[in-house]
Design a protein around this motif. Structure first.
Motif, PDB file in Angstrom:
ATOM      1  N   GLY A 178       3.671  -9.188  -7.038  1.00  0.00           N
ATOM      2  CA  GLY A 178       2.256  -8.895  -6.783  1.00  0.00           C
ATOM      3  C   GLY A 178       1.475 -10.145  -6.453  1.00  0.00           C
TER       4      GLY A 178
ATOM      5  N   THR B 197       7.284   2.308  -2.119  1.00  0.00           N
ATOM      6  CA  THR B 197       6.039   1.630  -2.500  1.00  0.00           C
ATOM      7  C   THR B 197       6.144   0.159  -2.100  1.00  0.00           C
ATOM      8  OG1 THR B 197       6.691   0.919  -4.728  1.00  0.00           O
ATOM      9  CG2 THR B 197       5.837   3.176  -4.472  1.00  0.00           C
TER      10      THR B 197
ATOM     11  N   PHE C  86       1.696  -4.191  -2.829  1.00  0.00           N
ATOM     12  CA  PHE C  86       0.267  -3.873  -2.739  1.00  0.00           C
ATOM     13  C   PHE C  86      -0.073  -2.689  -3.636  1.00  0.00           C
ATOM     14  CE2 PHE C  86      -2.939  -1.070  -0.744  1.00  0.00           C
ATOM     15  CZ  PHE C  86      -4.057  -1.850  -0.985  1.00  0.00           C
ATOM     16  N   THR C  87       0.697  -1.616  -3.540  1.00  0.00           N
ATOM     17  CA  THR C  87       0.378  -0.435  -4.333  1.00  0.00           C
ATOM     18  C   THR C  87       0.707  -0.627  -5.810  1.00  0.00           C
ATOM     19  OG1 THR C  87       2.556   0.476  -3.835  1.00  0.00           O
ATOM     20  CG2 THR C  87       0.738   1.171  -2.424  1.00  0.00           C
ATOM     21  N   SER C  88       1.767  -1.352  -6.091  1.00  0.00           N
ATOM     22  CA  SER C  88       2.256  -1.415  -7.464  1.00  0.00           C
ATOM     23  C   SER C  88       1.709  -2.579  -8.263  1.00  0.00           C
ATOM     24  CB  SER C  88       3.785  -1.518  -7.448  1.00  0.00           C
ATOM     25  OG  SER C  88       4.344  -0.400  -6.808  1.00  0.00           O
ATOM     26  N   TYR C  89       1.506  -3.718  -7.621  1.00  0.00           N
ATOM     27  CA  TYR C  89       1.321  -4.938  -8.413  1.00  0.00           C
ATOM     28  C   TYR C  89       0.127  -5.802  -8.042  1.00  0.00           C
ATOM     29  CZ  TYR C  89       6.230  -4.282  -9.907  1.00  0.00           C
ATOM     30  OH  TYR C  89       7.401  -3.810 -10.434  1.00  0.00           O
ATOM     31  N   ASN C  90      -0.477  -5.630  -6.871  1.00  0.00           N
ATOM     32  CA  ASN C  90      -1.499  -6.583  -6.427  1.00  0.00           C
ATOM     33  C   ASN C  90      -2.693  -6.598  -7.385  1.00  0.00           C
ATOM     34  OD1 ASN C  90      -3.105  -8.318  -4.879  1.00  0.00           O
ATOM     35  ND2 ASN C  90      -3.902  -6.637  -3.630  1.00  0.00           N
ATOM     36  N   TYR C  91      -2.923  -7.738  -8.037  1.00  0.00           N
ATOM     37  CA  TYR C  91      -3.999  -7.832  -9.036  1.00  0.00           C
ATOM     38  C   TYR C  91      -5.370  -7.884  -8.375  1.00  0.00           C
ATOM     39  CZ  TYR C  91      -6.486  -9.304 -13.232  1.00  0.00           C
ATOM     40  OH  TYR C  91      -7.356  -9.369 -14.301  1.00  0.00           O
TER      41      TYR C  91
ATOM     42  N   GLY D 126      -6.811  -6.088  -6.231  1.00  0.00           N
ATOM     43  CA  GLY D 126      -6.963  -4.818  -5.541  1.00  0.00           C
ATOM     44  C   GLY D 126      -7.797  -3.878  -6.397  1.00  0.00           C
TER      45      GLY D 126
ATOM     46  N   ASN E 248      -3.810  -0.947  -9.654  1.00  0.00           N
ATOM     47  CA  ASN E 248      -2.433  -0.819  -9.172  1.00  0.00           C
ATOM     48  C   ASN E 248      -1.642   0.022 -10.166  1.00  0.00           C
ATOM     49  OD1 ASN E 248      -1.245  -2.534 -11.214  1.00  0.00           O
ATOM     50  ND2 ASN E 248      -2.003  -4.318 -10.090  1.00  0.00           N
TER      51      ASN E 248
ATOM     52  N   ASN F  26       3.710  -8.790 -13.408  1.00  0.00           N
ATOM     53  CA  ASN F  26       2.886  -7.637 -13.059  1.00  0.00           C
ATOM     54  C   ASN F  26       3.083  -6.495 -14.046  1.00  0.00           C
ATOM     55  OD1 ASN F  26       4.304  -8.704 -10.196  1.00  0.00           O
ATOM     56  ND2 ASN F  26       2.089  -8.869 -10.327  1.00  0.00           N
TER      57      ASN F  26
END
Length: 519
Positions: free
Chosen positions: A156, A355, A358-363, A365, A368, A408
Motif C-alpha cells: 500500500g 484487487t 489501491f483498493t486494499s491497502y492505500n492509506y 485513500g 481501504n 497494511n
C-alpha cells in the motif's frame, strides 16, 4: 547522507534526509495527516499515437529507446511472477549496453532471480533500489555495497508513494501474460498466466511512459483488461516474459513442521475461543507456511459449526480456493496469486475477485479493505516485549525480506502473529526488535509453540479467553522461556552507514537499517 538525526514516535533515530530527499519522521499509526493533490503524469494527445491502435515496436530495446531511457531515470517493474520474472534483468542489461547510468530501480519486490543485477549495481547502471529486497540483493545492500540507500515500502505504501508524487516513475515496464496491440492487458490467460496485475496498477496510471511486454498477443480487444491500454505508450511482443511455476515458493506452501503445525492449530483455537470465527466473519492469511496452515484449521472449525466466512483477503492459493469452492468462503478478494490453482480460480470463479494495493491497502485513500478484516494472520522475524514487529531483518541484522502487505494488514480488527519461540537456537522474542516495521499498539496476539501472549491493550481478548484452557502467558514470560532454552542472543554490531529506510504506510520513516559490521 546527512549527519542530522531526529527521534521518531517509536524512539528510533532517523536521518533528516535520505537519498537527498527530506524525511518525515513516523508520528504514530495515524499521526501524520497528508494534504495537497495527487500527482499527475504529463498530458498526452491521440495525435501522437497510431490511429489504428497498434503501439507495437520490434523489441524491448527499441521500446526503452522510444521511451527516452537516460541517466538517472526511475524504472519500475512488478513482481507477479515472483522468482520467475524474466524481464527486470533484461531491462538493465539493455541499459548497460546503451551506456545508461545511475538508474533507480523501483520494483514492487525483488527475488533471488534478480541476483544478476548485482553486476548492474557494481557497474553503475543502477544507483540504488527502492523496493523490497528478498535474498541476495538485500544481503548485498546489508554489506554496504549499494551506493544509495534502499527504501522499503509496503504494498500500500508503494501505491501511496506513486499517487502522492513521492516517487515519480519515468518508465514502467509491465509484464502482461496477455495483451493486445493497444496495450489492454491481463494476467489471467496465456502460457505465462500469473493471475492478476494489481501491483502494476499505480505504475500504469502515473508513470510518464508505460511499456507493456507480453508473450501472448491477442487481437484487440483483450478481455478482460486489468491494465487499460489508454494508459499504455508502447507494446512489445516477446518470446517469454515469466515462469509462472516459480510464483510458488517456500513461503506459499503449507508447512510440514510439527511445531509450526501446532502453532497453526493453536492460533485457530485461540480465534475460536475469542469468538472471532463466526458466521459471516472475514480473515486474511498472509504468505508463510504457518499462516497458510491456519486456513485449514479454520476450515475444520467452520465445517464443524456449519458456518462460512463472508470473504477472505490476501494472496490466493490452492487451500483458500478449495475453501471457496466448498462453500466455506463466499468471496476471495485477491491481491496476489500464490499458485496456479489461484490463477485457475480467478479465471473461472466470478467471486474470486481481482484487487490491487489501491483498493486494499492505500492509506492515502477514502478507506481501504484492510481495516474491515476481522482477523489477519501474519509472520514476523522478531517481536519485542512491547509487541513491536520486524519482518525485514534477521536477528543477525541482515536485510533479507520485504514488507509486502504486512504493515497494511496491521489495521485489521485483530492482528495475530504465529511465530516459533526460536529459530536456529536464536530467540525470536527480544527486548527490542532489530528493525521496527510495525508499532506494538497494532499487534494484538503472539502465538508460539510454548504459549500465547495477548497485548495488554486488548482487554477484550484477555477476558474472552481467560477460561479457555489455552496456554495464555505474558510476552515477558515467553521471552524468558526462549532465553532459558537458547541463552540471551548476542548484540548485533552495526556500522554507522544507513543502507535502507523503512517507510510506514503514510510515507513517514519508522526505522532505518544499518550496515552490518563484519569483523
Amino acid at each position: 547522507m546527512t549527519k542530522e538525526f531526529v527521534k521518531n514516535a517509536v524512539g528510533r533515530m532517523i536521518p533528516t534526509e535520505i537519498n537527498g530527499q527530506a524525511v518525515i519522521p513516523f508520528q504514530g499509526p495515524h499521526g501524520y495527516k497528508t494534504s495537497g493533490r495527487k500527482y499527475g503524469p504529463p498530458l498526452r494527445t491521440c495525435a501522437d499515437y497510431p490511429a489504428d491502435g497498434d503501439k507495437r515496436v520490434p523489441d524491448l530495446k527499441a521500446a526503452l529507446i522510444k521511451a527516452g531511457l537516460k541517466d538517472g531515470m526511475t524504472i519500475s517493474t512488478h513482481h507477479h511472477f515472483r522468482n520467475g520474472d524474466l524481464i527486470a534483468n533484461q531491462i538493465f542489461n539493455i541499459a548497460a549496453e546503451l551506456g545508461v547510468k545511475d538508474l533507480i530501480w523501483f520494483p514492487s519486490a525483488s527475488f533471488p532471480c534478480h541476483e544478476p543485477l548485482i553486476e548492474r549495481l557494481e557497474d553503475g547502471t543502477i544507483h540504488h533500489i527502492e523496493g523490497s529486497m528478498n535474498g541476495p540483493l538485500g544481503r548485498y545492500a546489508s554489506e554496504g555495497k549499494m551506493r544509495g540507500a534502499g527504501v522499503l515500502r509496503s504494498h500500500g505504501g508503494r501505491y501511496q508513494a506513486v499517487q502522492d508524487g513521492e516517487v515519480v516513475i519515468d518508465i514502467a515496464v509491465i509484464a502482461a501474460p496477455t495483451a493486445d496491440p493497444f496495450g489492454n492487458a491481463n494476467g489471467l490467460t496465456g502460457p505465462s498466466a500469473c493471475g492478476l496485475l494489481g501491483f502494476a496498477l499505480a505504475d500504469s496510471e502515473y508513470a510518464h511512459n508505460v511499456i507493456v511486454v507480453t508473450d501472448n498477443l491477442v487481437p484487440f480487444p483483450c478481455i478482460p483488461w486489468q491494465i487499460q491500454g489508454n494508459n499504455v505508450d508502447i507494446v512489445v511482443e516477446m518470446e517469454q516474459i515469466g515462469i509462472p511455476e516459480k510464483i510458488v515458493s517456500g513461503t506459499t506452501q503449507i508447512t510440514k513442521s510439527p511445531d509450526r503445525l501446532f502453532i497453526a492449530e493453536l492460533t485457530a483455537k485461540f480465534c475460536d475461543a475469542a469468538g472471532i470465527i463466526k458466521d459471516g466473519f472475514s480473515f486474511q492469511a498472509g504468505a508463510g507456511g504457518t499462516a497458510l496452515s491456519i486456513g485449514n484449521y479454520f476450515g475444520e472449525i467452520m465445517r464443524e459449526k456449519g458456518i462460512k466466512a463472508r470473504f477472505a483477503r490476501g494472496g490466493s492459493n490452492q487451500y483458500l480456493v478449495k475453501m471457496m469452492e466448498e462453500g466455506l468462503v463466499e468471496t476471495i478478494l485477491d491481491g496476489q496469486t500464490f499458485d496456479l490453482e489461484g490463477v485457475r480460480s480467478m479465471r473461472e470463479n466470478f467471486n474470486h475477485v481481482n484487487t490491487s494495493p489501491f483498493t486494499s491497502y492505500n492509506y492515502h485513500g477514502k478507506g481501504n479493505f484492510a481495516s474491515i478484516l476481522d482477523v489477519v494472520i501474519l509472520g514476523a522475524t522478531e517481536v519485542d516485549v512491547n509487541f513491536n514487529g520486524n519482518v525485514v531483518t534477521h536477528s543477525d541484522g541482515l536485510l533479507l525480506h520485504g514488507i509486502g502487505g504486512w504493515q497494511n494488514c496491521l489495521f485489521g480488527k485483530t492482528v495475530i502473529l504465529p511465530i516459533p519461540l526460536f529459530r536456529d537456537r536464536i530467540p525470536v522474542i527480544r527486548d527490542e526488535v532489530t528493525t521496527i516495521c510495525g508499532p506494538g499498539e497494532l499487534i494484538d496476539v503472539i502465538v508460539t509453540e510454548r504459549g500465547i501472549a495477548i497485548n495488554p491493550l486488548r482487554t477484550d481478548l484477555i477476558e474472552a479467553t481467560k477460561d479457555s484452557g489455552l496456554p495464555i502467558k505474558t510476552i515477558q514470560e515467553l521471552k524468558e522461556e526462549g532465553e532459558r532454552i537458547c541463552g540471551v542472543p548476542q548484540t548485533i554490531e552495526f556500522e554507522d552507514k544507513i543502507i535502507a529506510a523503512i517507510k510506514w504506510v503514510d510515507g513517514t520513516v519508522i526505522d532505518v537499517v544499518r550496515q552490518v559490521k563484519t569483523n
